[in-house]
Design a protein around this motif. Structure first.
Motif: not given
Length: 317
Positions: A24, A31, A262, A230, A234, A27-28, A258-259
């Protein structure tokens, strides 16, 4: 049904959460790049599906050539900046709609990514012999390192978008005509914003390849949807917790949250022994639901407001 739930081990799910958080986090970063185009510039940019794979490809190849993993992250950043700038120039100088410009760049990047990896669909990295920035073999260390990277990036973004150039980018996304009237070169701001966005996405791709131990030409497929998920998750969570107190720094932080959320949901789905091939369907449903939340909330407020006015009129009569 009872046998199914009996087969589930909750401790196993808890044991998977650190890995979900690590994924996450990088990947954040991706995002955060999507946030720049989607929320700040108000542009739907599909270049990210290509630049994520570009970051992973260049990182893997350079590591195999003897580069230090940190240096390859820098190389990924440069390539991402260039790819985003190409999309920006196609849009601003050739008049191609932003969404089509992103598709064209993404399409071209597929061949470029293959060329970077000597026309192989994937390239493996021996993570056991090199000190990776992130590695799936050391989840706790990856959490620490990527957590620091994310904090630094959020601080830099908060600072940058408070500068004159950053404010100009934000103004361009808010109102282009007013920005023109204020003497802002909106074309230049769009190119810069798209470049910064895809630079961050490529960095995320570089970290992803190091964490997983390989780069794949299809690694970025569907990245834009995950990035949007994300951002939207978020925002909804951030507004629910902080409401009107949610400032720009808070928005950036909750994009990363949010990521992570997810990937916690993704891990939950795998733990529940659902078919992982259905994840794209679940993602689409999650994004649709969270996209609808602000609209449904506004409709509810307006309905309550109308009901209040009607009740007052009835009382007056």
């Amino acid at each position: 049904m009872g046998a199914y739930f009996a087969s589930l081990n909750f401790l196993d799910f808890l044991g998977r959460l650190p890995a979900a958080a690590a994924q996450g986090l990088f990947w954040g970063i991706m995002a955060l790049g999507v946030y720049i185009t989607f929320r700040i510039l108000d542009i739907a940019d599909l270049t990210v599906d290509g630049t994520f794979a570009t970051g992973g490809a260049i990182s893997a190849v350079l590591i195999l050539k003897g580069w230090t993993p940190w240096a390859t992250v820098g190389a990924a950043l440069v390539l991402g900046l260039l790819a985003g700038a190409v999309t920006g120039l196609l849009h601003t100088k050739l008049g191609i709609p932003a969404i089509l410009a992103g598709i064209l760049t993404q399409y071209a990047l597929y061949s470029i990514n293959l060329a970077i990896m000597s026309f192989k669909a994937n390239t493996a990295i021996s993570s056991t012999t090199r000190n990776m920035v992130m590695s799936g073999l050391d989840v706790n260390g990856s959490l620490l390192v990527c957590g620091v990277i994310v904090i630094v990036l959020i601080a830099l973004m908060y600072w940058f978008f408070g500068t004159e150039i950053g404010e100009a980018i934000r103004a361009t996304g808010t109102n282009q005509e007013m920005s023109k009237a204020q003497g802002i070169n909106i074309d230049r701001m769009k190119v810069l914003g798209l470049a910064l966005s895809n630079g961050l996405v490529a960095v995320a791709g570089s970290l992803s390849s190091q964490y997983s131990g390989f780069a794949d030409v299809n690694a970025g497929r569907g990245s834009i949807v995950i990035g949007l998920a994300a951002v939207i998750i978020g925002e909804v969570v951030g507004n629910a917790i902080l409401g009107k107190k949610l400032n720009f720094a808070g928005h950036l932080a909750f994009v990363v949250v949010g990521a992570i959320l997810y990937y916690v949901v993704y891990t939950l789905i795998l733990w529940l022994k659902m078919n992982p091939n259905l994840m794209k369907l679940f993602t689409a449903i999650i994004v649709a639901l969270f996209l609808a939340v602000p609209y449904l909330r506004s409709r509810a407020k307006s309905s309550f407001a109308k009901a209040g006015k009607n009740s007052k009129k009835m009382e007056a009569k």
